[in-house]
Design a protein around this motif. Structure first.
Motif, PDB file in Angstrom:
ATOM      1  N   PHE A 140      39.177  63.243  35.694  1.00 38.03           N
ATOM      2  CA  PHE A 140      38.987  62.445  35.141  1.00 38.03           C
ATOM      3  C   PHE A 140      39.044  61.155  35.058  1.00 38.03           C
ATOM      4  CE2 PHE A 140      39.937  59.751  31.412  1.00 38.03           C
ATOM      5  CZ  PHE A 140      38.763  60.065  30.360  1.00 38.03           C
ATOM      6  N   ALA A 141      39.915  60.649  36.129  1.00 37.63           N
ATOM      7  CA  ALA A 141      41.320  59.411  36.592  1.00 37.63           C
ATOM      8  C   ALA A 141      39.992  58.982  37.344  1.00 37.63           C
ATOM      9  CB  ALA A 141      42.651  60.219  37.050  1.00 37.63           C
ATOM     10  N   LEU A 142      39.452  60.708  38.312  1.00 40.80           N
ATOM     11  CA  LEU A 142      38.487  59.198  39.382  1.00 40.80           C
ATOM     12  C   LEU A 142      37.144  58.210  39.016  1.00 40.80           C
ATOM     13  CD1 LEU A 142      38.859  61.749  42.396  1.00 40.80           C
ATOM     14  CD2 LEU A 142      39.636  59.770  42.452  1.00 40.80           C
ATOM     15  N   LEU A 143      36.753  59.659  37.816  1.00 45.20           N
ATOM     16  CA  LEU A 143      35.563  59.292  37.451  1.00 45.20           C
ATOM     17  C   LEU A 143      35.561  58.095  36.431  1.00 45.20           C
ATOM     18  CD1 LEU A 143      33.952  62.404  35.831  1.00 45.20           C
ATOM     19  CD2 LEU A 143      32.987  61.368  37.755  1.00 45.20           C
ATOM     20  N   SER A 144      36.824  57.686  35.614  1.00 43.22           N
ATOM     21  CA  SER A 144      37.528  56.368  35.170  1.00 43.22           C
ATOM     22  C   SER A 144      37.130  55.445  35.931  1.00 43.22           C
ATOM     23  CB  SER A 144      38.749  56.889  33.797  1.00 43.22           C
ATOM     24  OG  SER A 144      38.028  57.938  33.182  1.00 43.22           O
ATOM     25  N   ALA A 145      38.251  55.011  37.696  1.00 43.42           N
ATOM     26  CA  ALA A 145      38.084  54.088  37.683  1.00 43.42           C
ATOM     27  C   ALA A 145      36.498  53.710  38.572  1.00 43.42           C
ATOM     28  CB  ALA A 145      38.868  54.457  38.861  1.00 43.42           C
ATOM     29  N   SER A 146      35.724  54.656  38.759  1.00 44.38           N
ATOM     30  CA  SER A 146      34.285  54.193  38.801  1.00 44.38           C
ATOM     31  C   SER A 146      33.483  53.304  37.642  1.00 44.38           C
ATOM     32  CB  SER A 146      33.957  55.104  39.362  1.00 44.38           C
ATOM     33  OG  SER A 146      33.439  56.255  38.624  1.00 44.38           O
ATOM     34  N   VAL A 147      33.838  53.856  36.370  1.00 48.56           N
ATOM     35  CA  VAL A 147      32.842  53.660  34.939  1.00 48.56           C
ATOM     36  C   VAL A 147      33.682  51.488  35.002  1.00 48.56           C
ATOM     37  CG1 VAL A 147      32.438  53.675  32.581  1.00 48.56           C
ATOM     38  CG2 VAL A 147      32.412  55.818  34.546  1.00 48.56           C
ATOM     39  N   PHE A 148      35.209  52.156  35.128  1.00 48.11           N
ATOM     40  CA  PHE A 148      35.525  50.503  35.012  1.00 48.11           C
ATOM     41  C   PHE A 148      35.922  49.911  35.755  1.00 48.11           C
ATOM     42  CE2 PHE A 148      36.508  54.035  31.169  1.00 48.11           C
ATOM     43  CZ  PHE A 148      36.266  52.687  29.926  1.00 48.11           C
ATOM     44  N   ALA A 149      34.769  49.619  37.159  1.00 45.89           N
ATOM     45  CA  ALA A 149      34.885  48.660  37.640  1.00 45.89           C
ATOM     46  C   ALA A 149      35.672  47.769  37.783  1.00 45.89           C
ATOM     47  CB  ALA A 149      33.568  48.301  39.033  1.00 45.89           C
ATOM     48  N   ASP A 150      36.189  46.721  38.289  1.00 48.67           N
ATOM     49  CA  ASP A 150      36.581  44.890  38.071  1.00 48.67           C
ATOM     50  C   ASP A 150      35.789  44.234  38.413  1.00 48.67           C
ATOM     51  OD1 ASP A 150      38.897  45.455  37.109  1.00 48.67           O
ATOM     52  OD2 ASP A 150      39.747  45.050  39.606  1.00 48.67           O
ATOM     53  N   VAL A 151      35.616  43.097  37.863  1.00 51.09           N
ATOM     54  CA  VAL A 151      34.131  42.151  37.828  1.00 51.09           C
ATOM     55  C   VAL A 151      35.129  41.116  37.973  1.00 51.09           C
ATOM     56  CG1 VAL A 151      33.072  40.645  36.961  1.00 51.09           C
ATOM     57  CG2 VAL A 151      32.669  42.893  36.111  1.00 51.09           C
ATOM     58  N   SER A 197      22.714  45.662  33.727  1.00 48.41           N
ATOM     59  CA  SER A 197      24.066  45.929  35.131  1.00 48.41           C
ATOM     60  C   SER A 197      25.536  46.785  34.181  1.00 48.41           C
ATOM     61  CB  SER A 197      24.026  44.952  36.458  1.00 48.41           C
ATOM     62  OG  SER A 197      24.473  43.453  35.417  1.00 48.41           O
ATOM     63  N   ALA A 198      25.921  47.413  35.258  1.00 45.82           N
ATOM     64  CA  ALA A 198      27.337  47.078  34.697  1.00 45.82           C
ATOM     65  C   ALA A 198      28.236  45.983  34.872  1.00 45.82           C
ATOM     66  CB  ALA A 198      27.635  48.866  35.346  1.00 45.82           C
ATOM     67  N   ALA A 199      27.749  45.403  35.911  1.00 48.32           N
ATOM     68  CA  ALA A 199      29.050  44.649  36.225  1.00 48.32           C
ATOM     69  C   ALA A 199      28.276  43.639  34.371  1.00 48.32           C
ATOM     70  CB  ALA A 199      28.186  43.573  37.558  1.00 48.32           C
ATOM     71  N   THR A 200      27.096  43.208  34.053  1.00 42.85           N
ATOM     72  CA  THR A 200      27.549  42.139  32.434  1.00 42.85           C
ATOM     73  C   THR A 200      27.480  43.054  31.694  1.00 42.85           C
ATOM     74  OG1 THR A 200      25.228  41.464  33.987  1.00 42.85           O
ATOM     75  CG2 THR A 200      25.347  41.389  31.507  1.00 42.85           C
ATOM     76  N   GLU A 201      28.000  44.095  31.210  1.00 44.42           N
ATOM     77  CA  GLU A 201      28.222  44.907  30.332  1.00 44.42           C
ATOM     78  C   GLU A 201      29.523  44.734  30.369  1.00 44.42           C
ATOM     79  OE1 GLU A 201      27.308  48.862  30.024  1.00 44.42           O
ATOM     80  OE2 GLU A 201      25.522  48.336  30.103  1.00 44.42           O
ATOM     81  N   GLU A 202      30.801  44.614  31.618  1.00 47.16           N
ATOM     82  CA  GLU A 202      31.824  44.467  31.729  1.00 47.16           C
ATOM     83  C   GLU A 202      32.270  43.209  31.709  1.00 47.16           C
ATOM     84  OE1 GLU A 202      34.626  46.555  32.494  1.00 47.16           O
ATOM     85  OE2 GLU A 202      33.265  47.623  31.908  1.00 47.16           O
ATOM     86  N   ALA A 228      33.408  43.705  41.637  1.00 49.55           N
ATOM     87  CA  ALA A 228      34.646  43.224  42.567  1.00 49.55           C
ATOM     88  C   ALA A 228      34.948  43.869  44.297  1.00 49.55           C
ATOM     89  CB  ALA A 228      36.292  43.499  42.249  1.00 49.55           C
ATOM     90  N   ALA A 229      33.863  45.031  44.070  1.00 50.59           N
ATOM     91  CA  ALA A 229      33.876  45.665  45.757  1.00 50.59           C
ATOM     92  C   ALA A 229      32.050  44.798  46.366  1.00 50.59           C
ATOM     93  CB  ALA A 229      33.411  47.285  45.235  1.00 50.59           C
ATOM     94  N   LYS A 268      33.668  33.088  47.086  1.00 49.25           N
ATOM     95  CA  LYS A 268      34.930  32.238  46.572  1.00 49.25           C
ATOM     96  C   LYS A 268      35.602  33.104  45.068  1.00 49.25           C
ATOM     97  CE  LYS A 268      38.180  28.636  45.336  1.00 49.25           C
ATOM     98  NZ  LYS A 268      38.304  27.704  45.655  1.00 49.25           N
ATOM     99  N   VAL A 269      36.373  33.545  44.656  1.00 47.78           N
ATOM    100  CA  VAL A 269      36.937  34.661  43.529  1.00 47.78           C
ATOM    101  C   VAL A 269      37.422  33.425  43.072  1.00 47.78           C
ATOM    102  CG1 VAL A 269      37.776  36.820  42.522  1.00 47.78           C
ATOM    103  CG2 VAL A 269      37.099  36.768  44.702  1.00 47.78           C
ATOM    104  N   ILE A 270      37.007  33.243  41.622  1.00 44.73           N
ATOM    105  CA  ILE A 270      38.600  32.661  41.311  1.00 44.73           C
ATOM    106  C   ILE A 270      38.739  33.512  39.880  1.00 44.73           C
ATOM    107  CG2 ILE A 270      37.584  30.217  41.203  1.00 44.73           C
ATOM    108  CD1 ILE A 270      35.756  30.612  38.758  1.00 44.73           C
ATOM    109  N   ALA A 271      38.636  34.667  39.458  1.00 45.44           N
ATOM    110  CA  ALA A 271      39.249  35.252  38.862  1.00 45.44           C
ATOM    111  C   ALA A 271      38.249  36.975  38.878  1.00 45.44           C
ATOM    112  CB  ALA A 271      38.301  34.704  37.039  1.00 45.44           C
ATOM    113  N   THR A 272      39.165  38.131  38.703  1.00 43.21           N
ATOM    114  CA  THR A 272      39.155  39.075  38.393  1.00 43.21           C
ATOM    115  C   THR A 272      38.969  39.869  37.182  1.00 43.21           C
ATOM    116  OG1 THR A 272      39.749  39.260  40.952  1.00 43.21           O
ATOM    117  CG2 THR A 272      39.184  41.171  39.464  1.00 43.21           C
ATOM    118  N   PHE A 273      38.743  40.437  36.407  1.00 41.94           N
ATOM    119  CA  PHE A 273      38.696  41.028  35.052  1.00 41.94           C
ATOM    120  C   PHE A 273      38.297  42.439  35.491  1.00 41.94           C
ATOM    121  CE2 PHE A 273      37.121  37.145  34.541  1.00 41.94           C
ATOM    122  CZ  PHE A 273      38.467  35.931  33.616  1.00 41.94           C
TER     123      PHE A 273
END
Length: 136
Positions: free
Chosen positions: A10-21, A64-69, A123-124, A131-136
Motif C-alpha cells: 500500500f505504501a508503494l502504491l500510494s507513493a506512485s499515486v500521489f506524485a509531486d507536481v 492527466s494525473a498532473a492536472t488533478e494534483e 516532478a519526475a 526551471k522549477v519554481i515550486a513543488t507541491f
C-alpha cells in the motif's frame, strides 16, 4: 507477515499515486513566485510575473494525473469547479482558460522555447530544459 506485506504494498502504491507536481518556467526566468501568485496566474487573475513580464499559464489535459494534483494542491479546486469557473468567465467575456497540452513533454518543450510561459509537470519529468519554481 501478510499484514506487513500489505502495508508495504500500500505504501508503494500510494507513493506512485500521489506524485509531486513541479511548477516550471523557462531557465532564464528569475522571478520568485509564492503559492498565491501561482494560483492567481492559473485562474486568470494575474497576467504578469513580479518583474512585470507577461505570464502565460499552460495546463495539461484535464484527464492527466498532473492536472488533478495541481488543481487539488495549488488551486484548491476540483476539475468540475474549475470547469464551472471558466465557463462563467467565458460566458461573460472576462477570461479564457489556459491553453492545454497533452503531457509533460509538450509542456516542457513549450516552456523551454518561451520565457513568458509557466506550467506544471510531474516532478519526475523535470530536466535542465526548465526551471522549477515550486513543488507541491
Amino acid at each position: 507477515m501478510i499484514y506487513k506485506l500489505l502495508v508495504a504494498t500500500f505504501a508503494l502504491l500510494s507513493a506512485s499515486v500521489f506524485a509531486d507536481v513541479a511548477v516550471v518556467v523557462h531557465p532564464s526566468n528569475a522571478n520568485a513566485l509564492d503559492n498565491k501568485t501561482i494560483e492567481r496566474i492559473f485562474i486568470g487573475k494575474a497576467k504578469s510575473f513580479p518583474d512585470g513580464s507577461q505570464a502565460v499559464p499552460i495546463n495539461q489535459e484535464a484527464s492527466s494525473a498532473a492536472t488533478e494534483e495541481f488543481n487539488s494542491k495549488v488551486l484548491n479546486r476540483s476539475s468540475s469547479q474549475l470547469k464551472a469557473y471558466w465557463s462563467k468567465l467565458l460566458f461573460t467575456g472576462k477570461g479564457q482558460p489556459p491553453r492545454e497540452e497533452a503531457d509533460d513533454a509538450a509542456v516542457k518543450q513549450l516552456i523551454a522555447a518561451n520565457p513568458n510561459l509557466i506550467g506544471y509537470i510531474d516532478a519526475a519529468s523535470v530536466d535542465d530544459s526548465v526551471k522549477v519554481i515550486a513543488t507541491f
